[in-house]
Motif scaffolding. Structure first.
Motif, PDB file in Angstrom:
ATOM      1  N   PRO A   1      -8.840  10.959   5.129  1.00  0.00           N
ATOM      2  CA  PRO A   1      -8.345  10.633   6.472  1.00  0.00           C
ATOM      3  C   PRO A   1      -8.522   9.156   6.809  1.00  0.00           C
ATOM      4  CG  PRO A   1      -9.751  12.579   6.540  1.00  0.00           C
ATOM      5  CD  PRO A   1      -9.869  11.991   5.160  1.00  0.00           C
ATOM      6  N   VAL A   2      -9.621   8.562   6.358  1.00  0.00           N
ATOM      7  CA  VAL A   2      -9.865   7.143   6.622  1.00  0.00           C
ATOM      8  C   VAL A   2      -8.836   6.293   5.895  1.00  0.00           C
ATOM      9  CG1 VAL A   2     -11.538   5.268   6.375  1.00  0.00           C
ATOM     10  CG2 VAL A   2     -12.313   7.561   7.000  1.00  0.00           C
ATOM     11  N   ALA A   3      -8.574   6.614   4.634  1.00  0.00           N
ATOM     12  CA  ALA A   3      -7.582   5.875   3.859  1.00  0.00           C
ATOM     13  C   ALA A   3      -6.204   6.019   4.494  1.00  0.00           C
ATOM     14  CB  ALA A   3      -7.565   6.379   2.407  1.00  0.00           C
ATOM     15  N   GLY A   4      -5.871   7.214   4.943  1.00  0.00           N
ATOM     16  CA  GLY A   4      -4.584   7.441   5.600  1.00  0.00           C
ATOM     17  C   GLY A   4      -4.449   6.611   6.869  1.00  0.00           C
TER      18      GLY A   4
ATOM     19  N   TYR B   1      -2.114   2.024   9.619  1.00  0.00           N
ATOM     20  CA  TYR B   1      -2.320   0.808  10.396  1.00  0.00           C
ATOM     21  C   TYR B   1      -1.599  -0.377   9.750  1.00  0.00           C
ATOM     22  CZ  TYR B   1      -4.707  -3.099  12.628  1.00  0.00           C
ATOM     23  OH  TYR B   1      -4.976  -4.241  13.300  1.00  0.00           O
ATOM     24  N   LEU B   2      -1.656  -0.449   8.412  1.00  0.00           N
ATOM     25  CA  LEU B   2      -1.038  -1.569   7.702  1.00  0.00           C
ATOM     26  C   LEU B   2       0.481  -1.427   7.609  1.00  0.00           C
ATOM     27  CD1 LEU B   2      -3.604  -2.040   4.814  1.00  0.00           C
ATOM     28  CD2 LEU B   2      -3.321  -3.483   6.834  1.00  0.00           C
ATOM     29  N   LEU B   3       0.981  -0.208   7.400  1.00  0.00           N
ATOM     30  CA  LEU B   3       2.394   0.000   7.101  1.00  0.00           C
ATOM     31  C   LEU B   3       3.130   0.811   8.157  1.00  0.00           C
ATOM     32  CD1 LEU B   3       1.979   0.906   3.319  1.00  0.00           C
ATOM     33  CD2 LEU B   3       2.449  -1.334   4.309  1.00  0.00           C
ATOM     34  N   GLY B   4       2.419   1.208   9.193  1.00  0.00           N
ATOM     35  CA  GLY B   4       2.988   2.124  10.176  1.00  0.00           C
ATOM     36  C   GLY B   4       3.998   1.489  11.110  1.00  0.00           C
ATOM     37  N   PRO B   5       4.445   2.238  12.135  1.00  0.00           N
ATOM     38  CA  PRO B   5       5.517   1.801  13.011  1.00  0.00           C
ATOM     39  C   PRO B   5       5.175   0.573  13.840  1.00  0.00           C
ATOM     40  CG  PRO B   5       4.516   3.828  13.819  1.00  0.00           C
ATOM     41  CD  PRO B   5       3.944   3.558  12.449  1.00  0.00           C
ATOM     42  N   GLY B   6       3.885   0.266  14.031  1.00  0.00           N
ATOM     43  CA  GLY B   6       3.493  -0.897  14.813  1.00  0.00           C
ATOM     44  C   GLY B   6       3.400  -2.181  14.000  1.00  0.00           C
TER      45      GLY B   6
END
Length: 38
Positions: A21-24, A29-34
């Motif tokens: 879950p932490v890695a996800g 955070y790095l590649l997400g929609p924001g």
């Protein structure tokens, strides 16, 4: 943790379950929609 697996196997599975879950979250955070444009 109550399975018949050996101690080391139990430890590795526990670490895997805790870290996934932490890695996800980090990947999201790095590649997400924001994501800001580079």
């Amino acid at each position: 943790l109550q399975s018949s697996a050996k101690g080391l196997e139990k430890l590795l599975w526990a670490l895997l379950v805790l870290l996934l879950p932490v890695a996800g979250l980090i990947i999201w955070y790095l590649l997400g929609p924001g994501k800001k444009p580079a």
